[in-house]
Design an enzyme around this catalytic site. Structure first.
Site, short mmCIF file in Angstrom:
data_model
loop_
_atom_site.label_atom_id
_atom_site.label_comp_id
_atom_site.label_asym_id
_atom_site.label_seq_id
_atom_site.Cartn_x
_atom_site.Cartn_y
_atom_site.Cartn_z
N TYR A 53 0.85 -1.19 0.00
CA TYR A 53 0.00 0.00 0.00
C TYR A 53 0.88 1.23 0.00
O TYR A 53 1.81 1.34 0.81
CB TYR A 53 -0.90 -0.01 1.24
CG TYR A 53 -1.85 1.16 1.33
CD1 TYR A 53 -2.88 1.30 0.41
CD2 TYR A 53 -1.71 2.12 2.32
CE1 TYR A 53 -3.77 2.37 0.49
CE2 TYR A 53 -2.60 3.20 2.42
CZ TYR A 53 -3.62 3.32 1.49
OH TYR A 53 -4.49 4.37 1.59
N ASP A 75 9.22 2.93 0.11
CA ASP A 75 8.13 3.55 0.84
C ASP A 75 8.31 3.17 2.31
O ASP A 75 7.93 2.10 2.74
CB ASP A 75 6.79 3.07 0.30
CG ASP A 75 5.62 3.61 1.11
OD1 ASP A 75 5.86 4.27 2.13
OD2 ASP A 75 4.47 3.34 0.72
N LYS A 97 3.58 8.84 9.00
CA LYS A 97 3.40 8.23 10.31
C LYS A 97 4.39 8.76 11.37
O LYS A 97 4.22 9.89 11.79
CB LYS A 97 3.41 6.71 10.16
CG LYS A 97 2.27 6.30 9.20
CD LYS A 97 1.90 4.86 9.13
CE LYS A 97 0.60 4.72 8.35
NZ LYS A 97 0.63 3.95 7.13
C1 LIG Z 1 0.05 4.45 5.76
C2 LIG Z 1 0.85 4.22 4.56
C3 LIG Z 1 0.79 5.07 3.45
C4 LIG Z 1 -0.21 6.18 3.33
O1 LIG Z 1 -0.04 7.17 4.28
P1 LIG Z 1 -1.28 8.15 4.63
O2 LIG Z 1 -0.70 9.13 5.57
O3 LIG Z 1 -2.35 7.28 5.18
O4 LIG Z 1 -1.70 8.78 3.34
C5 LIG Z 1 1.69 4.86 2.42
N1 LIG Z 1 2.57 3.85 2.45
C6 LIG Z 1 2.64 3.00 3.50
C7 LIG Z 1 3.68 1.94 3.50
C8 LIG Z 1 1.78 3.14 4.57
O5 LIG Z 1 1.83 2.26 5.58
#
Ligand SMILES: *Cc1c(COP(=O)(O)O)cnc(C)c1O
Length: 420
Positions: free
Chosen positions: A136, A231, A259
């Protein structure tokens, strides 16, 4: 409260996984939280294993972070003009993370990943990207192709509204399968701008990269003029000061954050070496902007959080020890009760899968017994432990958890296990 919310907010929530669709029942409304505990509107105390999906690595309402935000708020919450604190947090982030010279702050992980891919495309002059099934990267169009997490819970890997034109530029590979990636590159020679990956997958449960997999991607990127994007929205400032890059000793070309970097406020960021970051506006041709980007409240929270982690690096070892303790405890109980399971863990990320086989990619993650998971989830909730309301999510361990809390959690598993 949920009924009232449903009247004015689609599904009653501002992010789908909160709605409990994956486990049934209705969501918990939080009143407040402190340290390792959530307090809901019905007056229950819950041990929290989500921690706002990662940011609260030092626990809820952590004083240095809260105080930094309060002090900043008194001086104005946004200006749309440069402030010194943006440079301070940028300097600190650049000093903690390997292989980055510059960092640009945005408002979410979604924005960070979306902007990183645009930058990779602009820099390489190529259109296609490779992403992995079950990873994701936020909800921007290019990524809603077999995304994990919320999207998987609902079985809508491809969202309506994403055009065929966009989808055709996203090539889908299998996590931990380097031959699959090679074949995609071979079939799309000279057209791929980048590979984007969660270096430890956290949105299909926790899935570690197999030995040599990340290095294999690094080599393929070097050989084919592609950029490697890590990511690290979930893993950044969590698995180590320098995230997965540091943990595995692999350099990515662009790194995305979210995060933890925001200390619980809406923050994302992406970072790279000078030659790549200088391609961004206003220095370069790739456009990217944000009215509230780098706003003082978000930067104050983020700076306080990173400062805590930077000055107390032993926290990462402590988190790992706590997670290992929990892992052992849960595994022992499930084994004693003959419950089929696999537990994956990296640092302070852990996931329990109700399946015997190794969970190494999206397909194997999806094989887990969802009925067992639902019972497990509700059983734990009744016992006072809040885990993510979906079988495709990682648990996030916070340093605020005491060993008593961990024992309490293992005891809860014991109660639930006899009912499974
Ligand atoms: C949570 C998450 C996102 C998206 O971040 P948001 O602040 O919810 O838009 C992207 N990549 C990873 C790996 C994530 O865990």
């Amino acid at each position: 409260m949920f009924a009232e919310a449903e009247k004015v907010i689609p599904g009653g929530v501002n992010s789908p996984v909160r709605a409990f669709k994956g486990v049934g029942g209705t969501p918990i409304f939080v009143k407040e939280a402190k340290g390792a505990y959530l307090y809901d509107e019905d007056g229950n105390r819950l041990i929290d294993y989500i921690n706002s999906w990662g940011p609260m690595i030092l626990g809820h309402a952590h004083e240095p972070v809260v105080n930094a935000v309060i002090e900043k708020a008194k001086k104005g919450t946004s200006f749309g003009m440069p402030t010194e604190i943006e440079t301070k947090i940028a300097e600190l982030a650049v000093s903690m993370v390997p292989n980055i010279d510059k960092i640009r702050f945005v408002n979410s992980g979604t924005e960070a990943c979306m902007s990183a891919v645009r930058l990779a495309r602009g820099y390489t002059g190529k259109d296609k990207i490779i992403k992995f099934a079950g990873c994701y990267h936020g909800h921007s169009d290019s990524f809603l192709i077999q995304a994990g997490s919320g999207a998987s819970t609902f079985g809508t890997p491809n969202s309506p509204g994403v055009t065929k034109g966009t989808a055709k530029d996203t090539l889908l590979a299998q996590y931990n399968n380097i031959d699959n990636v090679k074949a995609l590159i071979e079939a799309n020679k000279g057209k791929i701008a980048c590979i984007i990956i969660e270096p430890v997958a956290g949105n299909m449960g926790c899935i570690p990269p197999k030995e040599g997999f990340l290095q294999g991607l690094r080599t393929l990127c070097d050989e084919n003029d592609m950029l490697l994007i890590f990511d690290e929205v979930m893993t950044g400032f969590r698995l180590a000061k320098g995230g997965a890059q540091e943990l595995y000793g692999i350099n990515a070309d662009i790194v995305c954050f979210g995060k933890v970097i925001g200390g619980g406020l809406p923050v994302g960021a992406f970072a790279a070496r000078n030659e790549i970051m200088n391609y961004l506006a206003p220095l370069g041709p790739v456009y990217q902007a944000g009215t509230l980007s780098g706003n003082p409240l978000a930067m104050a929270a983020g700076l306080a959080m990173l400062t805590e982690l930077n000055t107390n690096p032993e926290v990462f070892k402590r988190l790992e020890d706590k997670t290992a303790y929990l892992h052992e405890g849960i595994a022992k109980v499930l084994t004693e009760n003959s419950i089929t399971h696999t537990i994956n863990r990296v640092g302070s990320m852990i996931s329990v899968h109700f399946d015997e086989a190794d969970v190494v990619d999206f397909d194997t993650a999806a094989k887990g017994n969802n009925d067992t998971f639902k019972k497990f989830f509700h059983g734990m909730l009744n016992a006072g432990v809040y885990i993510a309301p979906s079988a495709f999510e990682t648990w996030f361990i916070t340093d605020a958890l005491s060993y008593e809390d961990l024992d309490f959690t293992i005891e809860a598993v014991k109660k639930v296990a006899t009912a499974l």
